[in-house]
Design an enzyme around this catalytic site. Structure first.
Site, mmCIF file in Angstrom:
data_model
loop_
_atom_site.group_PDB
_atom_site.id
_atom_site.type_symbol
_atom_site.label_atom_id
_atom_site.label_comp_id
_atom_site.label_asym_id
_atom_site.label_seq_id
_atom_site.Cartn_x
_atom_site.Cartn_y
_atom_site.Cartn_z
ATOM 1 N N HIS A 6 -2.568 6.038 -0.169
ATOM 2 C CA HIS A 6 -3.870 6.366 -0.762
ATOM 3 C C HIS A 6 -4.021 5.716 -2.133
ATOM 4 C CE1 HIS A 6 -4.644 9.135 2.446
ATOM 5 N NE2 HIS A 6 -3.772 10.042 2.054
ATOM 6 N N HIS A 47 3.312 8.493 1.785
ATOM 7 C CA HIS A 47 1.957 8.832 2.230
ATOM 8 C C HIS A 47 0.959 8.711 1.076
ATOM 9 C CE1 HIS A 47 -0.945 10.982 4.863
ATOM 10 N NE2 HIS A 47 -1.426 11.403 3.711
ATOM 11 N N GLU A 48 1.287 9.356 -0.035
ATOM 12 C CA GLU A 48 0.366 9.334 -1.174
ATOM 13 C C GLU A 48 0.284 7.944 -1.802
ATOM 14 O OE1 GLU A 48 -1.560 11.727 -1.479
ATOM 15 O OE2 GLU A 48 -0.459 13.098 -0.167
#
Length: 362
Positions: free
Chosen positions: A22, A18-19
């Site tokens: 980003h 997920h990170e």
């Protein structure tokens, strides 16, 4: 111990993915990334490479990417605007925020592709094998048992579960002569289907039809498929599970699914441990399902979550200017309160479930 190890492994991988979404989009658009952390709170270990410090923090239920110029009131010089998040276009910021949930969804596709490539496409074994006989049903009263193999119905040979369903549905309530094989013995059982309510996955009544009160065996078989087909079915599987996740959220809001069914970290750890013991393919499937849930839940329009930030950016795109700092702060306070309340509630459910299990075992 297996539950704890598998929980840390699965959740750690999903948070990292997920990170990473980003992080990569931020780097693509030239934003300076200051920190990449798995976990929140106090730093446990960390190392700085280039302009980014990579951390593992104390509280493992999440993570974050801290970008330069992320806060509207942060001091940014004219020279630094080129690497500031706030000074990027609305659509660049939108892409950076959206990338986290999207990476979770595409990671699920990747996991399912691995499953289908190495194990094959799973499907129920096509036979008349009875998995479960419902208590008090017509089938139980007639003498059918779990594990019986239905060979024929009214003289028609049975080779698939679909044939059983059609024979019962079309019986119009007339007695059926069912030839059953149990162990090494073959015999005939007479059973009369009864009109009963049909329920969907969420326990809602969706109609009536003639039923015996039996369900198919959950035994699976795997069909080898090509790499191309594996990719296709991985996308199909992910799409279907996204829809099911959204439908589940709707059913919780409608109170069709009791809120007591919601599980938190303890429940996830239990399930992860069970899948770990069941084998690699089951663990991959569970991780894919959890990755989809993480992606979908993060897209909900709740302030603090990625979905809330996407709402703010969409409003900014329409208005031509961002919301006031005060409005964003109040919205985030509401979001924190909602998420905090939800976290307390699911922890309560987890503990109550453990207490019930302990009482039942004692």
């Amino acid at each position: 111990m297996n539950s704890l190890i598998s929980f840390i492994l699965v959740l750690g991988v999903l948070i990292f993915v997920h990170e990473l979404g980003h992080f990569l989009l931020a780097k693509l658009f030239g934003v300076r990334v200051l920190k990449f952390s798995l976990g929140f709170g106090n730093k446990l270990i960390g190392k700085k490479w280039g302009e980014t410090e990579y951390l593992i923090s104390a509280f493992p239920l999440g993570g974050y990417v801290k970008m330069f110029g992320e806060q509207p009131d942060e001091e940014v010089t004219t020279e630094e605007r080129a690497v500031s998040f706030t000074h990027k276009t609305v659509w660049q910021r939108f892409g950076i925020v959206l990338a986290g949930p999207l990476f979770n969804l595409f990671f699920a596709v990747f996991l399912f592709w691995l499953m289908f490539t190495f194990a094959g496409l799973p499907g129920f074994v096509e036979s008349g094998l009875v998995g479960k006989v419902s208590p008090g049903s017509v089938a139980e009263q007639a003498g059918l048992q779990d594990g019986d193999l239905i060979v024929s119905i009214d003289g028609k040979e049975i080779s698939t579960w679909t044939q059983i369903s059609e024979a019962v549905r079309d019986s119009e309530g007339k007695e059926l002569q069912i030839v059953v094989q149990r162990d090494q013995e073959t015999f005939t059982i007479a059973a009369t289907p009864a009109m009963d309510k049909v329920k969907n996955l969420f326990g809602e009544e969706v109609g009536e039809r003639y039923l015996l009160g039996i369900s198919r065996s959950e035994e699976l078989e795997y069909q080898k498929i090509s790499l191309v087909k594996a990719i296709k079915y991985a996308f199909v599987q992910t799409w279907n599970l996204i829809g099911l996740t959204l439908l589940g959220i709707v059913k919780i809001i409608q109170r069709v699914v009791p809120a007591s069914e919601l599980g938190g970290p303890i429940r996830i750890a239990e399930l992860a441990g069970q899948q770990w013991e069941a084998g690699l393919m089951q663990l991959l499937h569970f991780t894919g399902l959890l990755s989809i849930n993480l992606g979908v839940l993060n897209l909900l329009p709740i302030p603090v979550l990625d979905g809330g930030h996407l709402v703010f950016l969409s409003i900014e795109a329409v208005r031509g200017k961002p919301l006031t700092e005060q409005a964003i702060i109040w919205a985030q306070k509401i979001g924190i309160a909602l998420l905090g309340s939800l976290m307390i509630f699911v922890f309560y459910n987890d503990i109550a479930r453990l207490v019930r299990q302990w009482l039942a075992a004692s």
